[in-house]
Design an enzyme around this catalytic site. Structure first.
Site, PDB file in Angstrom:
ATOM      1  N   HIS A  86       0.834  -1.201   0.000  1.00  0.00           N
ATOM      2  CA  HIS A  86       0.000   0.000   0.000  1.00  0.00           C
ATOM      3  C   HIS A  86       0.875   1.260   0.000  1.00  0.00           C
ATOM      4  O   HIS A  86       0.734   2.128  -0.863  1.00  0.00           O
ATOM      5  CB  HIS A  86      -0.904  -0.026   1.232  1.00  0.00           C
ATOM      6  CG  HIS A  86      -1.807   1.151   1.360  1.00  0.00           C
ATOM      7  ND1 HIS A  86      -3.119   1.124   0.980  1.00  0.00           N
ATOM      8  CD2 HIS A  86      -1.580   2.419   1.816  1.00  0.00           C
ATOM      9  CE1 HIS A  86      -3.661   2.316   1.187  1.00  0.00           C
ATOM     10  NE2 HIS A  86      -2.756   3.120   1.697  1.00  0.00           N
ATOM     11  N   GLU A  87       1.791   1.331   0.954  1.00  0.00           N
ATOM     12  CA  GLU A  87       2.629   2.531   1.047  1.00  0.00           C
ATOM     13  C   GLU A  87       3.551   2.646  -0.166  1.00  0.00           C
ATOM     14  O   GLU A  87       3.833   3.749  -0.633  1.00  0.00           O
ATOM     15  CB  GLU A  87       3.423   2.531   2.359  1.00  0.00           C
ATOM     16  CG  GLU A  87       2.579   2.553   3.637  1.00  0.00           C
ATOM     17  CD  GLU A  87       1.533   3.670   3.715  1.00  0.00           C
ATOM     18  OE1 GLU A  87       1.772   4.759   3.160  1.00  0.00           O
ATOM     19  OE2 GLU A  87       0.462   3.453   4.325  1.00  0.00           O
ATOM     20  N   HIS A 101       1.758   4.510  -2.775  1.00  0.00           N
ATOM     21  CA  HIS A 101       1.853   5.966  -2.563  1.00  0.00           C
ATOM     22  C   HIS A 101       3.247   6.462  -2.977  1.00  0.00           C
ATOM     23  O   HIS A 101       3.390   7.504  -3.610  1.00  0.00           O
ATOM     24  CB  HIS A 101       1.669   6.303  -1.079  1.00  0.00           C
ATOM     25  CG  HIS A 101       0.253   6.232  -0.584  1.00  0.00           C
ATOM     26  ND1 HIS A 101      -0.766   6.957  -1.144  1.00  0.00           N
ATOM     27  CD2 HIS A 101      -0.304   5.538   0.449  1.00  0.00           C
ATOM     28  CE1 HIS A 101      -1.896   6.717  -0.473  1.00  0.00           C
ATOM     29  NE2 HIS A 101      -1.648   5.850   0.486  1.00  0.00           N
ATOM     30  N   GLU A 112      -4.766   7.646  -2.957  1.00  0.00           N
ATOM     31  CA  GLU A 112      -5.242   6.395  -2.383  1.00  0.00           C
ATOM     32  C   GLU A 112      -5.615   5.395  -3.477  1.00  0.00           C
ATOM     33  O   GLU A 112      -5.497   4.184  -3.281  1.00  0.00           O
ATOM     34  CB  GLU A 112      -6.432   6.686  -1.457  1.00  0.00           C
ATOM     35  CG  GLU A 112      -6.769   5.585  -0.492  1.00  0.00           C
ATOM     36  CD  GLU A 112      -5.677   5.271   0.531  1.00  0.00           C
ATOM     37  OE1 GLU A 112      -4.697   6.037   0.662  1.00  0.00           O
ATOM     38  OE2 GLU A 112      -5.795   4.229   1.197  1.00  0.00           O
TER      39      GLU A 112
HETATM   40 ZN    ZN Z   1      -3.001   5.193   1.945  1.00  0.00          ZN
END
Ligand code: ZN
Length: 501
Positions: free
Chosen positions: A265-266, A269, A295
């Site tokens: 997830h990170e 980003h 996101e």
């Molecule tokens: Zn996030």
């Protein structure tokens, strides 16, 4: 580039430098700073943030902005120059309304509130955090008044993260989406074939989890030459410039999903920020288009890629090689179903894809009530628990698993949560376009080949930074407005298959 624009860019560059120095202190605060540093750090952050703010809203900046606007008159409206002026003008007009004294006060209050929240969360005692949160809410209510008149009191907060999107629009999307999601969750729990996730709840050595996670995010395309990963209580991504975009993760030894999907997830980003056109560096355009677009990128890598069967065809044998004693007798299908188990649960960051948005809708409603003043901070834990029961059919056993679980409120981050759910919707909309543009996407994922996907995202999303507003970007790429149907289609198709419905 003309003289006037160059002058403006120099001044914006100084503001960016100060903001990045502040971000570095913020990163340190959450990774390596000893608890004793909190008080001095609060002053340092307040000083740097108010310095950046006062430099940005100065009369000098206003004049430089006017002069540069005149200089580029007649330029292509889509050019970097015209977009830089437009975005800077938006931010300047907005931030000029906020007194520097408020910025310093807010920054200091947030920095002091953070350790109180950590303590309250560790002791599962909301009363420890309550006075800090009351101050932060009061400051946020003061803040929205700087933007009066507004359509909805929550609009100025939402606009900080989702430029151009209104509270009523988000509310309409959530109101339409919620019954569909609830219906799916209901069907799963009543008629779904049971899913056993004990395989991801064994004792996984933390160092090996770390090593496997690094292997995965390196394969996805996260660039360790321009970033690094560390541990923190709450995972996050932060940027000190396009060349240094850092991520954090956290580990739960007996639950593999937390760090594995957290890292992906990170990294999503991080890759977004690493992929911004370097020409936009040290300007307000060196950022994501919005948090929902941000996101959409993290959730795409985490879920649409990372929780897919093709992905695990490639990576399950690798995972087995790290944990032979735990996984040698486990087949891919059992693992795939385990990581996609749907379960009503307390913690948002550990929630599965089907229930995740309900966690967001709950926070969205409570935040609006707090900002409107129809809910007091003292009544918040009870309101949380009763809404949680209404949405999820569960009552949190304590505040740590309820109202205290998220970091956002600890620094006054209101207006933020809905972007997570909107990001899910955007991710599915983009994915529809991606699979129509890239032939054999699944086969490529099965062979751990993410080059074309990363390239597509760089070209269509990453490089533009904050040049376009979120919905404008979405329309440029997909030709469509924000729409929840692709997301519901994705959820229904995936989970009806997993649960044999
Ligand atoms: Zn996030």
């Amino acid at each position: 580039m003309g003289d006037k624009l160059e002058k403006l860019r120099e001044m914006l560059g100084e503001v960016a430098d100060i903001s990045h120095a502040s971000a570095l202190l913020g990163w340190d605060q959450q990774t390596y700073m000893p608890p004793g540093g909190a008080k001095d750090r609060a002053f340092q952050l307040a000083t740097l943030n108010s310095l950046a703010h006062s430099k940005f809203v100065s009369d000098e900046m206003g004049s430089a902005l006017d002069a540069a606007s005149q200089e580029i008159e007649g330029a292509d409206l889509d050019s970097d120059e015209a977009r830089l002026i437009k975005k800077t003008r938006h931010d300047y007009d907005k931030q000029s309304r906020v007194p520097t004294t408020w910025v310093a006060e807010f920054s200091r209050t947030g920095a002091l509130a953070h350790p109180e929240w950590e303590k309250a969360r560790a002791e599962a005692d909301f009363s420890i955090f309550q006075p800090s949160l009351e101050k932060l809410i009061a400051l946020r209510r003061e803040y929205v008044e700087f933007f009066a008149p507004y359509d909805h009191v929550y609009d100025p907060l939402l606009d900080d993260f989702e430029p151009g999107i209104k509270t009523t629009e988000v509310k309409a999307v959530f109101d339409a989406l919620r019954p569909r999601q609830v219906e799916l969750i209901q069907a799963i729990s009543e008629d779904g074939a049971p899913v056993d996730d004990s395989v991801v709840r064994q004792n996984y050595d933390v160092q090996k989890q770390w090593d496997f996670g690094v292997e995965v995010i390196t394969a996805l395309g996260y660039d360790f030459e321009h970033g690094r990963q560390d541990k923190s209580v709450h995972p996050f991504t932060t940027s000190f410039g396009i060349g240094d975009v850092r991520i954090t993760t956290r580990f739960i030894p007996d639950f593999l999903n937390t760090s594995l999907f957290g890292s992906m997830h990170e990294a999503g980003h991080g890759m977004y920020e690493q992929g911004i056109n370097p020409e936009l560096g040290r300007t307000p355009l060196a950022d994501g288009a919005s948090l929902a677009i941000h996101e959409s990128q993290s959730r795409m890598w985490e879920n649409l890629v990372g929780r897919s069967r093709p992905f695990w065809k490639a990576f399950f044998p690798r995972l087995q090689s790290y944990f032979p004693e735990l996984l040698d007798n486990v087949d891919l299908e059992t693992f795939y179903r385990a990581i996609n188990k749907v379960q009503r649960s307390f913690i948002r960051v550990d929630a599965d894809e089907a229930t995740y948005n309900l966690h967001i809708m709950l926070r969205f409603e409570l935040e609006i009530a707090l900002i409107e003043g129809s809910l007091s901070v003292a009544d918040l834990p009870e309101a949380w628990n009763s809404k949680f029961e209404e949405f999820m059919g569960l009552i949190p056993p304590d505040d740590a698993k309820g109202v205290l679980q998220d970091i956002h409120w600890s620094f006054g981050g209101f207006g933020y949560f809905s972007t997570y759910a909107l990001g899910n919707l955007v991710a599915s909309q983009l994915w529809e376009k991606i699979v129509s543009d890239i032939p054999n996407m699944n086969e490529k994922i099965e062979s751990a080949d993410f080059k074309d996907l990363l390239q597509w995202l760089r070209e269509n999303i990453y490089q533009h930074g904050a040049k376009y507003e979120p919905i404008e970007l979405l329309k440029r790429v997909t030709g469509k407005e924000l729409d929840y149907e692709p997301y519901m289609d994705y959820l229904e198709t995936k989970f009806k298959e997993v649960y044999q419905l």
